[in-house]
Scaffold this motif. Structure first.
Motif, PDB file in Angstrom:
ATOM      1  N   UNK A  59      37.876  35.482  38.339  1.00  0.00           N
ATOM      2  CA  UNK A  59      36.963  36.473  37.765  1.00  0.00           C
ATOM      3  C   UNK A  59      35.529  36.282  38.200  1.00  0.00           C
ATOM      4  N   UNK A  60      35.087  35.023  38.267  1.00  0.00           N
ATOM      5  CA  UNK A  60      33.718  34.745  38.705  1.00  0.00           C
ATOM      6  C   UNK A  60      33.799  34.138  40.097  1.00  0.00           C
ATOM      7  N   UNK A  61      33.612  34.988  41.103  1.00  0.00           N
ATOM      8  CA  UNK A  61      33.811  34.547  42.487  1.00  0.00           C
ATOM      9  C   UNK A  61      32.862  33.431  42.870  1.00  0.00           C
ATOM     10  N   UNK A  62      31.587  33.564  42.499  1.00  0.00           N
ATOM     11  CA  UNK A  62      30.595  32.549  42.872  1.00  0.00           C
ATOM     12  C   UNK A  62      30.916  31.211  42.220  1.00  0.00           C
ATOM     13  N   UNK A  63      31.261  31.229  40.932  1.00  0.00           N
ATOM     14  CA  UNK A  63      31.569  29.976  40.239  1.00  0.00           C
ATOM     15  C   UNK A  63      32.822  29.337  40.808  1.00  0.00           C
ATOM     16  N   UNK A  64      33.836  30.134  41.116  1.00  0.00           N
ATOM     17  CA  UNK A  64      35.058  29.595  41.705  1.00  0.00           C
ATOM     18  C   UNK A  64      34.778  28.935  43.051  1.00  0.00           C
ATOM     19  N   UNK A  65      34.045  29.646  43.899  1.00  0.00           N
ATOM     20  CA  UNK A  65      33.745  29.091  45.229  1.00  0.00           C
ATOM     21  C   UNK A  65      32.952  27.798  45.132  1.00  0.00           C
ATOM     22  N   UNK A  66      31.938  27.796  44.276  1.00  0.00           N
ATOM     23  CA  UNK A  66      31.098  26.605  44.170  1.00  0.00           C
ATOM     24  C   UNK A  66      31.825  25.447  43.496  1.00  0.00           C
ATOM     25  N   UNK A  67      32.710  25.760  42.545  1.00  0.00           N
ATOM     26  CA  UNK A  67      33.482  24.698  41.894  1.00  0.00           C
ATOM     27  C   UNK A  67      34.375  23.988  42.893  1.00  0.00           C
ATOM     28  N   UNK A  68      34.962  24.731  43.802  1.00  0.00           N
ATOM     29  CA  UNK A  68      35.810  24.117  44.829  1.00  0.00           C
ATOM     30  C   UNK A  68      34.973  23.326  45.825  1.00  0.00           C
ATOM     31  N   UNK A  69      33.782  23.846  46.126  1.00  0.00           N
ATOM     32  CA  UNK A  69      32.894  23.105  47.021  1.00  0.00           C
ATOM     33  C   UNK A  69      32.460  21.776  46.408  1.00  0.00           C
ATOM     34  N   UNK A  70      32.265  21.770  45.086  1.00  0.00           N
ATOM     35  CA  UNK A  70      31.761  20.578  44.407  1.00  0.00           C
ATOM     36  C   UNK A  70      32.872  19.611  44.009  1.00  0.00           C
ATOM     37  N   UNK A  71      34.138  20.001  44.177  1.00  0.00           N
ATOM     38  CA  UNK A  71      35.267  19.158  43.782  1.00  0.00           C
ATOM     39  C   UNK A  71      35.928  18.542  45.012  1.00  0.00           C
ATOM     40  N   UNK A  72      36.112  17.228  44.957  1.00  0.00           N
ATOM     41  CA  UNK A  72      36.833  16.558  46.040  1.00  0.00           C
ATOM     42  C   UNK A  72      38.292  17.004  46.031  1.00  0.00           C
ATOM     43  N   UNK A  73      38.843  17.154  44.818  1.00  0.00           N
ATOM     44  CA  UNK A  73      40.233  17.563  44.656  1.00  0.00           C
ATOM     45  C   UNK A  73      40.278  18.884  43.890  1.00  0.00           C
ATOM     46  N   UNK A  74      41.024  19.840  44.407  1.00  0.00           N
ATOM     47  CA  UNK A  74      41.174  21.127  43.731  1.00  0.00           C
ATOM     48  C   UNK A  74      42.509  21.732  44.111  1.00  0.00           C
ATOM     49  N   UNK A  75      42.933  22.750  43.365  1.00  0.00           N
ATOM     50  CA  UNK A  75      44.208  23.419  43.642  1.00  0.00           C
ATOM     51  C   UNK A  75      44.117  24.876  43.235  1.00  0.00           C
ATOM     52  N   UNK A  76      44.859  25.720  43.933  1.00  0.00           N
ATOM     53  CA  UNK A  76      44.944  27.140  43.606  1.00  0.00           C
ATOM     54  C   UNK A  76      46.119  27.346  42.659  1.00  0.00           C
ATOM     55  N   UNK A  77      45.904  28.144  41.605  1.00  0.00           N
ATOM     56  CA  UNK A  77      46.947  28.429  40.624  1.00  0.00           C
ATOM     57  C   UNK A  77      47.477  29.841  40.862  1.00  0.00           C
ATOM     58  N   UNK A  78      48.807  29.983  40.946  1.00  0.00           N
ATOM     59  CA  UNK A  78      49.422  31.287  41.209  1.00  0.00           C
ATOM     60  C   UNK A  78      50.517  31.560  40.177  1.00  0.00           C
ATOM     61  N   UNK A  79      50.863  32.842  40.041  1.00  0.00           N
ATOM     62  CA  UNK A  79      51.972  33.253  39.176  1.00  0.00           C
ATOM     63  C   UNK A  79      52.720  34.380  39.864  1.00  0.00           C
ATOM     64  N   UNK A  80      54.033  34.387  39.715  1.00  0.00           N
ATOM     65  CA  UNK A  80      54.845  35.411  40.374  1.00  0.00           C
ATOM     66  C   UNK A  80      54.783  36.715  39.595  1.00  0.00           C
ATOM     67  N   UNK A  81      54.491  37.809  40.299  1.00  0.00           N
ATOM     68  CA  UNK A  81      54.482  39.152  39.723  1.00  0.00           C
ATOM     69  C   UNK A  81      55.805  39.816  40.088  1.00  0.00           C
ATOM     70  N   UNK A  82      56.679  39.964  39.083  1.00  0.00           N
ATOM     71  CA  UNK A  82      58.017  40.506  39.373  1.00  0.00           C
ATOM     72  C   UNK A  82      57.947  41.948  39.867  1.00  0.00           C
ATOM     73  N   UNK A  83      57.039  42.733  39.289  1.00  0.00           N
ATOM     74  CA  UNK A  83      56.956  44.144  39.670  1.00  0.00           C
ATOM     75  C   UNK A  83      56.556  44.294  41.131  1.00  0.00           C
TER      76      UNK A  83
END
Length: 231
Positions: A59-83
């Protein structure tokens, strides 16, 4: 019900929000709200050594991008959309300290973003005024007998940003004759005929338009002539 496919391989760490109840294949805890697939089996975040990370929803693109830049370790979270039949991104897991640093960076430039938004708003407002003036001038060219204040009112209504009205269409922005005439006709229909009353009385739209067509044309015919006293 078939299980969703395995998430597609990608660079970086991938964490899944499962649709069905899953338990960790290693420690047996569950059901898991987040899991990692290792060797085809689900693992909880603790067993995958990701339990110390914080979930940051999308939702917050800038915060997401900067959080990943500032984290040595990070992961993307996904969920399957059946439709849709595909995995969709839900957010990221980041380090608490990295998130704090990212929040500080976003806060630091919040004032700059506010000023930029204000400048953009002023620019758009000035563009809207110029466009409405041009639209009103075109109305007066096509209908010289239309009172100036009425032409401005029609132009302002038809060209309101975000309204979806004819003035915001591609033809309207190009000041095409068809778009301008349509805006004038709509104004006359609602303000100079009993059209709205007919609709409120239950008359079908097409029948109501048929009944007031002569009245609309009478006003347009008068407006096509130069305004009285103007040579």
């Amino acid at each position: 019900m078939t299980a969703p496919p395995t998430p597609p391989a990608r660079s970086g760490l991938l964490v899944v929000q499962p649709l069905r109840r899953k338990h960790c294949a290693e420690c047996r805890r569950g059901p898991l709200s987040l899991l990692v697939i290792e060797d085809g089996a689900p693992r909880c975040l603790d067993c995958a050594d990701l339990g110390h990370l914080l979930f940051l929803p999308r939702g917050d693109t800038a915060l997401t991008r900067r959080s990943r830049e500032e984290s040595v370790l990070s992961a993307v979270v996904v969920r399957f959309n059946r439709r849709k039949g595909r995995y969709e991104r839900q957010g990221v897991l980041v380090e608490e300290a990295g998130l704090a640093r990212a929040e500080a960076r976003c806060l630091a430039d919040a004032e700059a973003r506010r000023r930029r938004r204000a400048r953009d708003a002023r620019r758009r407002a000035a563009e809207d005024v110029r466009f409405a003036d041009a639209f009103a001038a075109e109305i007066r060219r096509l209908f010289p007998g239309c009172p100036a204040d009425r032409a401005r009112s029609i132009a302002g209504h038809a060209s309101l940003r975000g309204s979806g009205r004819v003035g915001r269409s591609a033809a309207g922005r190009a000041l095409s004759e068809g778009a301008v005439v349509s805006a004038v006709v709509a104004s006359v229909r609602h303000l100079d005929t009993p059209y709205d009353g007919l609709l409120m009385g239950g008359v079908a739209r097409h029948e109501a338009r048929r009944r007031i067509a002569a009245g609309v044309e009478s006003v347009l015919r008068a407006w096509r002539e130069p305004e009285a006293g103007v040579g």
